[in-house]
Design a protein around this motif. Structure first.
Motif, PDB file in Angstrom:
ATOM      1  N   ARG A  48       0.742  -1.231   0.048  1.00  0.00           N
ATOM      2  CA  ARG A  48      -0.067  -0.042   0.018  1.00  0.00           C
ATOM      3  C   ARG A  48       0.783   1.193  -0.030  1.00  0.00           C
ATOM      4  O   ARG A  48       1.843   1.342   0.732  1.00  0.00           O
ATOM      5  N   ILE A  49       0.526   2.226  -0.759  1.00  0.00           N
ATOM      6  CA  ILE A  49       1.263   3.713  -0.673  1.00  0.00           C
ATOM      7  C   ILE A  49       0.640   4.559   0.412  1.00  0.00           C
ATOM      8  O   ILE A  49      -0.564   4.567   0.423  1.00  0.00           O
ATOM      9  N   PHE A  50       1.520   4.780   1.097  1.00  0.00           N
ATOM     10  CA  PHE A  50       1.154   5.738   2.123  1.00  0.00           C
ATOM     11  C   PHE A  50       1.168   7.281   2.119  1.00  0.00           C
ATOM     12  O   PHE A  50       0.767   8.158   2.911  1.00  0.00           O
ATOM     13  N   TYR A  51       1.925   7.724   0.916  1.00  0.00           N
ATOM     14  CA  TYR A  51       1.755   9.068   0.631  1.00  0.00           C
ATOM     15  C   TYR A  51       2.321  10.150   1.758  1.00  0.00           C
ATOM     16  O   TYR A  51       2.157  11.013   2.009  1.00  0.00           O
ATOM     17  N   ASN A  52       3.411   9.503   2.703  1.00  0.00           N
ATOM     18  CA  ASN A  52       3.909   9.732   3.659  1.00  0.00           C
ATOM     19  C   ASN A  52       5.500   9.218   3.785  1.00  0.00           C
ATOM     20  O   ASN A  52       5.660   8.112   3.903  1.00  0.00           O
ATOM     21  N   THR A  53       6.597  10.166   3.534  1.00  0.00           N
ATOM     22  CA  THR A  53       7.804   9.683   3.420  1.00  0.00           C
ATOM     23  C   THR A  53       8.200   8.836   4.496  1.00  0.00           C
ATOM     24  O   THR A  53       8.879   7.797   4.360  1.00  0.00           O
ATOM     25  N   GLY A  54       7.763   9.166   5.680  1.00  0.00           N
ATOM     26  CA  GLY A  54       8.226   8.653   7.101  1.00  0.00           C
ATOM     27  C   GLY A  54       7.952   7.166   7.070  1.00  0.00           C
ATOM     28  O   GLY A  54       8.505   6.469   7.591  1.00  0.00           O
ATOM     29  N   VAL A  55       6.794   6.881   6.248  1.00  0.00           N
ATOM     30  CA  VAL A  55       6.189   5.540   6.320  1.00  0.00           C
ATOM     31  C   VAL A  55       6.878   4.793   5.111  1.00  0.00           C
ATOM     32  O   VAL A  55       7.265   3.631   4.982  1.00  0.00           O
ATOM     33  N   ASP A  56       6.789   5.393   3.948  1.00  0.00           N
ATOM     34  CA  ASP A  56       7.139   4.835   2.482  1.00  0.00           C
ATOM     35  C   ASP A  56       8.291   4.608   2.494  1.00  0.00           C
ATOM     36  O   ASP A  56       8.917   3.613   1.660  1.00  0.00           O
ATOM     37  N   GLU A  57       9.387   5.310   3.170  1.00  0.00           N
ATOM     38  CA  GLU A  57      10.994   5.259   2.905  1.00  0.00           C
ATOM     39  C   GLU A  57      11.197   4.024   3.546  1.00  0.00           C
ATOM     40  O   GLU A  57      12.179   3.524   3.530  1.00  0.00           O
ATOM     41  N   ASN A  58      10.199   3.416   4.422  1.00  0.00           N
ATOM     42  CA  ASN A  58      10.852   2.329   5.422  1.00  0.00           C
ATOM     43  C   ASN A  58      10.126   1.052   4.804  1.00  0.00           C
ATOM     44  O   ASN A  58      10.021  -0.004   5.340  1.00  0.00           O
ATOM     45  N   ALA A  59       9.780   1.420   3.461  1.00  0.00           N
ATOM     46  CA  ALA A  59       9.050   0.057   2.682  1.00  0.00           C
ATOM     47  C   ALA A  59       9.934   0.090   1.533  1.00  0.00           C
ATOM     48  O   ALA A  59       9.731  -0.868   0.712  1.00  0.00           O
ATOM     49  N   SER A  60      11.044   0.666   1.337  1.00  0.00           N
ATOM     50  CA  SER A  60      11.705   1.009   0.035  1.00  0.00           C
ATOM     51  C   SER A  60      13.020   1.577   0.269  1.00  0.00           C
ATOM     52  O   SER A  60      13.312   2.456   1.066  1.00  0.00           O
ATOM     53  N   CYS A  61      14.043   0.731  -0.654  1.00  0.00           N
ATOM     54  CA  CYS A  61      15.369   1.353  -0.526  1.00  0.00           C
ATOM     55  C   CYS A  61      15.273   3.006  -1.077  1.00  0.00           C
ATOM     56  O   CYS A  61      14.202   3.156  -2.038  1.00  0.00           O
ATOM     57  N   HIS A  62      15.854   4.003  -0.474  1.00  0.00           N
ATOM     58  CA  HIS A  62      15.775   5.294  -1.067  1.00  0.00           C
ATOM     59  C   HIS A  62      16.977   6.232  -0.916  1.00  0.00           C
ATOM     60  O   HIS A  62      18.131   5.568  -0.257  1.00  0.00           O
ATOM     61  N   PHE A  63      16.944   7.139  -1.534  1.00  0.00           N
ATOM     62  CA  PHE A  63      17.954   8.226  -1.509  1.00  0.00           C
ATOM     63  C   PHE A  63      17.583   9.568  -0.572  1.00  0.00           C
ATOM     64  O   PHE A  63      16.212   9.739  -0.762  1.00  0.00           O
TER      65      PHE A  63
END
Length: 410
Positions: free
Chosen positions: A331-346
């Motif tokens: 599910r997409i959360f439209y909140n970086t604080g959550v979404d970044e912890n579901a995905s590798c990120h920069f």
């Protein structure tokens, strides 16, 4: 209802005992949406029970925030109260703690002139530079957590009837924060230990570069000499542990400012201060973004990259397996604080000095010389998927798998 109230109590206690880890006699400053006042009141209670000397709550009301951008004169947006910046500096310098219940509405600024939002964001960043230095050097304890607002829940759970959206968000937050376990504090201690184990493996490797391959992504990321991987708990200047983001599933470090080359494509939307950017990509040459695209929110992306010179360079590289508690919810959360912890990120913008050996003792110029990026901004964006592969390049040039099919191969 009884189960919900019990979980709410456990969540508030977790935030105080593990998140900010309040110490006897400490001051706590809480930033909270007024809509989640019942949860915030429990947090305040738990803080005092833990021995806090004083707790102050700063309430945020999205309607009030939007009213400014609809009716205030143009000169308003370049203004940020000096007394607010000084208050935050004094909080950090006095050994206080900050808890931010951060839930930006992805549609908050729909129809608002983007220049107004950009100007206001920059004014706040400039005024809070000294305070942000304390944050990025982990000088004091701070923690970002989430709680459901109607606007956020309606976007994330648009497939549910309106009356079920906020309860569904609460259940999800309890799940991804391990609140639904018998002892959330013990569950987090175990989780932190696992993240520590992974970051130690990476620190022992001392990779020279990471090479990313995925659809739309072919990127080489150099890591500076002396880089340090972090994840889970941090320690402030007093040696007290805290968890900066709840939930958290990442291990992270800094890239070399001039060592990023190639193209990277986003895999999740980015909520950029209440403005949505989606399906975007960056092309880097010698660390700098030299070209970019976006199918949604291109003008907002441009505003971000124009913040200052450092906004066009990377400041963070973070690894998160695709098979993880948040990502598995699909599910997409439209909140970086959550979404970044579901995905590798920069992250574009400023690096965290503590991710470089002795970095917290270095001046701005020394950090730049060592390859750390410096900027007014720091914005994470997600690039992980089940199709991502990452290779680590050792000092002798040997390549070995770090990620395959989005998950750890190390």
């Amino acid at each position: 209802m009884e189960s919900f109230e019990k979980n709410l109590e456990k969540y508030a206690e977790l935030v105080i005992k593990v998140g900010v880890n309040i110490q006897p006699g400490q001051v706590l400053f809480v930033e909270s949406p007024i809509e989640v006042a019942p949860f915030t009141r429990k947090v305040v209670q738990k803080a005092y029970e833990a021995g806090a000397k004083y707790v102050q709550v700063s309430w945020d009301d999205e309607a009030v925030t939007r009213t400014r951008f609809e009716y205030a004169p143009d000169e308003s947006f370049g203004f940020y109260p000096e007394w607010t910046a000084k208050m935050m500096e004094q909080l950090a310098e006095g050994g206080g703690a900050l808890l931010n219940i951060k839930v930006p509405n992805p549609d908050l600024y729909d129809g608002i002139d983007s220049h107004k939002v950009t100007t206001a964001t920059r004014a706040a960043s400039v005024a809070r530079q000294k305070f942000q230095g304390y944050v990025r050097n982990k000088s004091f304890s701070w923690c970002l957590v989430k709680a459901p607002t109607k606007a956020w829940a309606s976007r994330v759970f648009a497939d549910l009837p309106e009356e079920e959206q906020v309860p569904a968000m609460w259940d999800t937050l309890f799940q991804i924060n391990r609140v639904d376990t018998e002892d959330p504090v013990a569950a987090w201690q175990d989780h932190i230990a696992k993240l520590k184990s992974m970051r130690e493996r990476l620190n022992n490797k001392k990779y020279k570069r990471l090479h990313y391959k995925a659809p739309g992504t072919d990127l080489s990321v150099e890591l500076p000499e002396g880089h340090v991987w972090y994840g889970g708990a941090s320690f402030n200047d007093q040696g007290v542990s805290f968890v900066a983001n709840m939930p958290t599933e990442e291990v992270f470090t800094m890239p070399h400012r001039h060592g990023v080359n190639g193209t990277v494509t986003s895999t999740k939307p980015l909520n950029l201060n209440g403005r949505l950017v989606d399906r975007f990509s960056f092309r880097f040459e010698n660390g700098k973004v030299v070209d970019y695209t976006a199918e949604v929110g291109l003008e907002y992306l441009k505003d971000l990259l124009d913040t200052d010179e450092g906004a066009r360079y990377l400041g963070e590289v973070a690894l998160v397996p695709h098979h993880s508690p948040i990502s598995d919810l699909n599910r997409i959360f439209y909140n970086t604080g959550v979404d970044e912890n579901a995905s590798c990120h920069f992250a574009v913008g400023s690096a965290y000095p503590f991710t470089l050996e002795n970095g917290t003792k270095m001046s701005r110029d020394e950090l730049l010389q060592r390859g750390a990026n410096v900027s007014l901004t720091h914005v994470d964006f997600m690039i992980g998927s089940s199709e991502l592969s990452i290779d680590g390049e050792l000092e002798d040039g040997t390549m070995e798998p770090v990620f395959r099919n989005g998950n750890w191969a190390l």
